[in-house]
Write a protein that holds these residues in place. Structure first.
Motif, mmCIF file in Angstrom:
data_model
loop_
_atom_site.group_PDB
_atom_site.id
_atom_site.type_symbol
_atom_site.label_atom_id
_atom_site.label_comp_id
_atom_site.label_asym_id
_atom_site.label_seq_id
_atom_site.Cartn_x
_atom_site.Cartn_y
_atom_site.Cartn_z
ATOM 1 N N GLY A 104 0.785 -1.240 0.000
ATOM 2 C CA GLY A 104 0.000 0.000 0.000
ATOM 3 C C GLY A 104 0.811 1.281 0.000
ATOM 4 O O GLY A 104 0.620 2.150 -0.855
ATOM 5 N N GLY A 105 1.750 1.390 0.941
ATOM 6 C CA GLY A 105 2.491 2.643 1.086
ATOM 7 C C GLY A 105 3.428 2.941 -0.071
ATOM 8 O O GLY A 105 3.989 4.035 -0.169
ATOM 9 N N GLU A 106 3.607 1.947 -0.968
ATOM 10 C CA GLU A 106 4.544 2.148 -2.095
ATOM 11 C C GLU A 106 3.814 2.386 -3.412
ATOM 12 O O GLU A 106 4.450 2.617 -4.441
ATOM 13 C CB GLU A 106 5.409 0.893 -2.279
ATOM 14 N N VAL A 107 2.476 2.275 -3.395
ATOM 15 C CA VAL A 107 1.744 2.328 -4.677
ATOM 16 C C VAL A 107 1.340 3.761 -5.009
ATOM 17 O O VAL A 107 0.598 4.401 -4.265
ATOM 18 C CB VAL A 107 0.496 1.408 -4.643
ATOM 19 N N ALA A 108 1.844 4.242 -6.155
ATOM 20 C CA ALA A 108 1.514 5.595 -6.606
ATOM 21 C C ALA A 108 0.139 5.636 -7.253
ATOM 22 O O ALA A 108 -0.631 6.572 -7.030
ATOM 23 C CB ALA A 108 2.560 6.068 -7.617
ATOM 24 N N ALA A 109 -0.161 4.615 -8.072
ATOM 25 C CA ALA A 109 -1.391 4.689 -8.867
ATOM 26 C C ALA A 109 -1.914 3.317 -9.230
ATOM 27 O O ALA A 109 -1.150 2.355 -9.342
ATOM 28 C CB ALA A 109 -1.115 5.466 -10.161
ATOM 29 N N ILE A 110 -3.227 3.268 -9.402
ATOM 30 C CA ILE A 110 -3.872 2.120 -10.045
ATOM 31 C C ILE A 110 -4.320 2.625 -11.404
ATOM 32 O O ILE A 110 -5.019 3.642 -11.490
ATOM 33 C CB ILE A 110 -5.099 1.640 -9.241
ATOM 34 N N ILE A 111 -3.859 1.966 -12.470
ATOM 35 C CA ILE A 111 -4.261 2.386 -13.821
ATOM 36 C C ILE A 111 -5.077 1.279 -14.462
ATOM 37 O O ILE A 111 -4.756 0.096 -14.304
ATOM 38 C CB ILE A 111 -3.027 2.748 -14.691
ATOM 39 N N LEU A 112 -6.172 1.652 -15.115
ATOM 40 C CA LEU A 112 -6.954 0.639 -15.825
ATOM 41 C C LEU A 112 -7.747 1.258 -16.967
ATOM 42 O O LEU A 112 -7.961 2.479 -17.000
ATOM 43 C CB LEU A 112 -7.910 -0.102 -14.885
ATOM 44 N N GLU A 113 -8.138 0.377 -17.901
ATOM 45 C CA GLU A 113 -9.134 0.749 -18.889
ATOM 46 C C GLU A 113 -10.475 0.533 -18.190
ATOM 47 O O GLU A 113 -10.790 -0.606 -17.820
ATOM 48 C CB GLU A 113 -9.046 -0.172 -20.102
ATOM 49 N N PRO A 114 -11.280 1.586 -17.985
ATOM 50 C CA PRO A 114 -12.527 1.396 -17.231
ATOM 51 C C PRO A 114 -13.471 0.401 -17.909
ATOM 52 O O PRO A 114 -14.196 -0.335 -17.241
ATOM 53 C CB PRO A 114 -13.131 2.800 -17.168
ATOM 54 N N VAL A 115 -13.474 0.384 -19.241
ATOM 55 C CA VAL A 115 -14.041 -0.736 -20.006
ATOM 56 C C VAL A 115 -12.850 -1.274 -20.777
ATOM 57 O O VAL A 115 -12.258 -0.542 -21.571
ATOM 58 C CB VAL A 115 -15.132 -0.264 -20.993
ATOM 59 N N ALA A 116 -12.463 -2.521 -20.520
ATOM 60 C CA ALA A 116 -11.268 -3.029 -21.198
ATOM 61 C C ALA A 116 -11.588 -3.252 -22.669
ATOM 62 O O ALA A 116 -12.680 -3.725 -23.013
ATOM 63 C CB ALA A 116 -10.813 -4.318 -20.535
#
Ligand code: PMP
Length: 412
Positions: free
Chosen positions: A181-193
């Motif tokens: 957790g403390g190392e994660v800058a971002a969660i990136i995703l295609e909201p509809v893949a």
């Protein structure tokens, strides 16, 4: 050229045979160099939402060309397109133009890392965010097609900062966040893949991601390169009512010219140079001809919002017609669709992540693809790509498509 092409999926590597060389297109009709015609469901992989060679877009581009192809200095059209993007996309308060979707996603994660002062990102198996090193870990699109999810040349050092979760699995994300957790800058995703075929988010999935990000001070990045300006004027963030911190764009934003963009909350975008310390630049960024093409395309979409309802109607008509054909067919075939993005998978399983998409029969898809191509219907040459419907598709073209597919299935 490696493989005779400038981007791998074009080579027909997934489906076999030789790629078609095109010479021109009008609306939703493509013409190849031998004079054959095809109904287009690729739409240049998304950008041509209005159809090819739209007269108003061409007229604007011709006028821009007459002024010069590039200045490398500020132009009015950049201000106009930035204003329009911030009007159309709900949570984009500030935007930076770049030259491709890859550049947009790559710059967005650099910014997220700089802003949060953390190194790791979470991405989802089968999601594709362009070919920057950090994303070539279990990527979709051409990478899955070619079976090289981890490209040689990506260093272990880079790979260790990309954590992978299954698309639609909130548990995977929770586990990663509780370990790192403390190392994660971002969660990136295609909201509809759209790079493992078309896969919608499960009910509540995006909302839960938003909550996890809020709790752990992680930035949520929506990669709207495919969905932006396609699913709604404000893209997937508008459709699902979720506010990402950063968004990346590509495809439609350039109307067929090489354009990408990233944007988001003011205080985060303030970190981008020259306002802030996170460096990102481009000799041809904001190119006036490309900006004019994008501005005209977005302007037409904004002032004709009924286009989105019509795209939905075309998509649901096609889905219904195909579903009834498939019900009579010996092989199980799944259709996934969100608005004007859809795909078929030759499988019994529900397709909701990379593994279920990859379990579908490739040989059936290949036979299906070539049957459609021979019948004059140009589909994406891989089961891992989404089909894109355009506003220019006519009822006749849609009916002809169903007729061709009926004949193809009869022979399979
Ligand atoms: N993100 C997504 C969701 C994409 O679909 C793509 C390309 N298909 C990219 C990023 C990369 O964009 P580009 O090919 O313009 O670099």
């Amino acid at each position: 050229m490696p493989g005779g092409v400038n981007s791998p999926v074009r080579s027909f590597g997934a489906v076999g045979g030789d790629p078609i060389f095109f010479s021109r297109a009008r609306g939703s009709v493509l013409y190849d160099v031998d004079g054959n015609e095809y109904i287009d469901y690729v739409a240049s992989w998304g950008p041509m939402i209005l159809g090819h060679a739209h007269p108003e877009v061409l007229e604007a581009v011709h006028a821009a060309l007459n002024q010069s192809t590039s200045f490398g200095a500020p132009t009015e059209v950049e201000v106009e397109i930035a204003s329009l993007i911030t009007e159309m996309a709900p949570k984009v308060e500030k935007v930076r133009m770049v030259n491709s979707g890859t550049e947009a996603c790559m710059s967005a994660i650099r910014l997220a890392r700089g802003y949060t002062q953390r190194n790791k990102i979470i991405k989802f198996k089968g999601c594709y965010h362009g070919h920057a090193d950090s994303f070539l870990i279990q990527a979709g699109s051409g990478a899955s097609t070619l079976g090289v999810p981890d490209s040689p040349g990506v260093t272990e050092g880079t790979a260790k900062d990309t954590l992978i979760a299954d698309f639609n699995s909130i548990n995977d994300v929770k586990n990663l966040v509780s370990s790192f957790g403390g190392e994660v800058a971002a969660i990136i995703l295609e909201p509809v893949a759209g790079n493992m075929g078309c896969i919608p988010p499960r009910d509540g999935f995006l909302k839960e991601l938003r909550a996890i990000c809020d709790e752990s001070e992680i930035l949520l990045i929506f990669d709207e390169v495919m969905t932006g300006f396609r699913l709604a004027p404000g893209g997937a963030q508008q459709v699902y009512g979720i506010e990402p911190d950063l968004v990346s764009f590509g495809k439609i934003i350039g109307g067929g010219m090489p354009v990408g963009a990233y944007g988001g909350r003011q205080e985060i975008m303030q970190y981008v140079s020259p306002d802030g310390p996170v460096y990102q630049a481009g000799t041809l960024s904001g190119n006036p001809v490309a900006m004019t093409c994008g501005l005209k395309t977005l302007g037409i979409l904004q002032s004709n919002p009924e286009i989105y309802q019509k795209l939905e109607d075309k998509g649901s008509w096609l889905e219904n017609e195909l579903t009834s054909l498939f019900n009579d067919h010996a092989f199980p075939i799944r259709i996934n669709r969100v608005g004007s993005m859809m795909s078929l998978h030759f499988t019994e399983q529900e397709v909701m992540d990379y593994d279920s998409a990859a379990s579908a029969s490739k040989s059936h898809f290949n036979t299906f693809f070539h049957g459609c191509l021979n019948g004059g219907v140009y589909l994406p040459p891989s089961p891992f790509e989404s089909w894109f419907l355009s506003h220019s598709l006519t009822e006749d073209q849609l009916s002809k498509t169903v007729e061709v597919i009926k004949q193809v299935l009869r022979k399979m």
